[in-house]
Motif scaffolding. Structure first.
Motif: not given
Length: 290
Positions: A50-60, A62-70
């Motif tokens: 569960m990737v917690c997404l707030s709408g701030g730069k940090d969580s964006y 986080l999701l972006d890099v995890l998607l690339q690594l996946q």
């Protein structure tokens, strides 16, 4: 009750940076996140995260890099972006669903009116962060348990950990920060912070380059005397005067020498140089006063 603080519209997408510099930064972020995942065993085969997404730069980021690594990870794992809609007046609820749909990411939206609770309980002018954070954490933990997530990924970065260290040092007389991986107090959840090695500056540059639709938070942002903000200003001054200092402090958090501190729960000082004579009780060395 505090005055209602409506959120502004999402910030406009920033112009792209130089492509070569952007690619170099993205590679550095992937390397740092991948290293943190490996160092702390954050992700295992079959994990549902569960990737917690707030709408701030940090969580964006986080999701972006995890998607690339996946795409090239040595194990298979699932990512689901989860946002907690706290019913803050003016919150643009359409932004995150539209963005996540546009990049083809599975997502879930939790709706819970924590804003009204915080506004009712906290007196006007007082810091809302602590209660807001507890309510948000409770809602996210409950959702993770109900939906079978094995890990909860948060967007805290290196600078957050360093700032937390000084907050605990200055205001709570303890040496602790934000661990890259932890088990929740109730023992039910494993929380990971894959951005543990990433600087806030790099995250801000990446978010600008990628043009994430940032949603500012003004609920707490308008409160000028927050302890965390004061610590952040102190760290920024140090970094300006001595570039690399924040990184050095962050490295120190992973290079602990218990025998060089003063916590008998972490190091057996009693056994150090012990003779056959039993040590005297503490009362024998004091005059009995507090």
């Amino acid at each position: 009750m505090p005055a209602v603080l409506p959120l502004p519209d999402p910030l406009p997408r920033a112009p792209r940076t130089d492509a070569a510099a952007q690619d170099k930064l993205a590679r550095r972020l992937r390397r740092q996140v991948g290293q943190a995942i490996a160092d702390f065993g954050m992700i295992e085969d079959g994990d549902r995260i569960m990737v917690c997404l707030s709408g701030g730069k940090d969580s964006y980021t986080l999701l972006d890099v995890l998607l690339q690594l996946q795409k090239k990870a040595p194990v298979a794992f699932e990512l689901v972006a989860v946002n907690l809609d706290q019913k803050q007046p003016g919150f643009p609820g359409h932004v995150l669903p539209e963005y996540l749909a546009s990049i083809g990411v599975a997502y879930q939206i939790i709706e819970q009116d924590t804003y009204s609770v915080v506004s009712r309980v906290i007196p006007e002018g007082r810091t809302m962060c602590s209660l807001c954070s507890r309510l948000r954490r409770g809602a996210l933990y409950r959702h993770a348990a109900e939906n079978g997530f094995s890990k909860i990924a948060l967007g805290h970065h290196r600078d957050d950990s360093v700032a937390t260290f000084f907050l605990n040092l200055f205001y709570h007389a303890k040496l602790s920060a934000m661990p890259p991986k932890l088990r929740s107090d109730d023992g039910q959840h494993v929380v990971i912070r894959p951005l543990a090695y990433v600087s806030e500056r790099d995250i801000a540059q990446h978010a600008q380059a990628r043009g994430f639709p940032i949603i500012p938070c003004t609920l707490c942002g308008s409160q000028d005397n927050l302890q965390r903000r004061q610590v952040a200003q102190m760290l920024q001054q140090w970094e300006d005067q001595h570039p690399g200092r924040i990184d050095q402090i962050a490295r120190a958090l992973g290079n602990i020498h218990p025998s060089q501190l003063a916590d008998p729960a972490l190091f057996d000082f009693m056994a150090l140089g012990r003779t056959a004579v039993a040590p005297s009780p503490p009362s024998a060395w004091t005059d009995g006063t507090p």
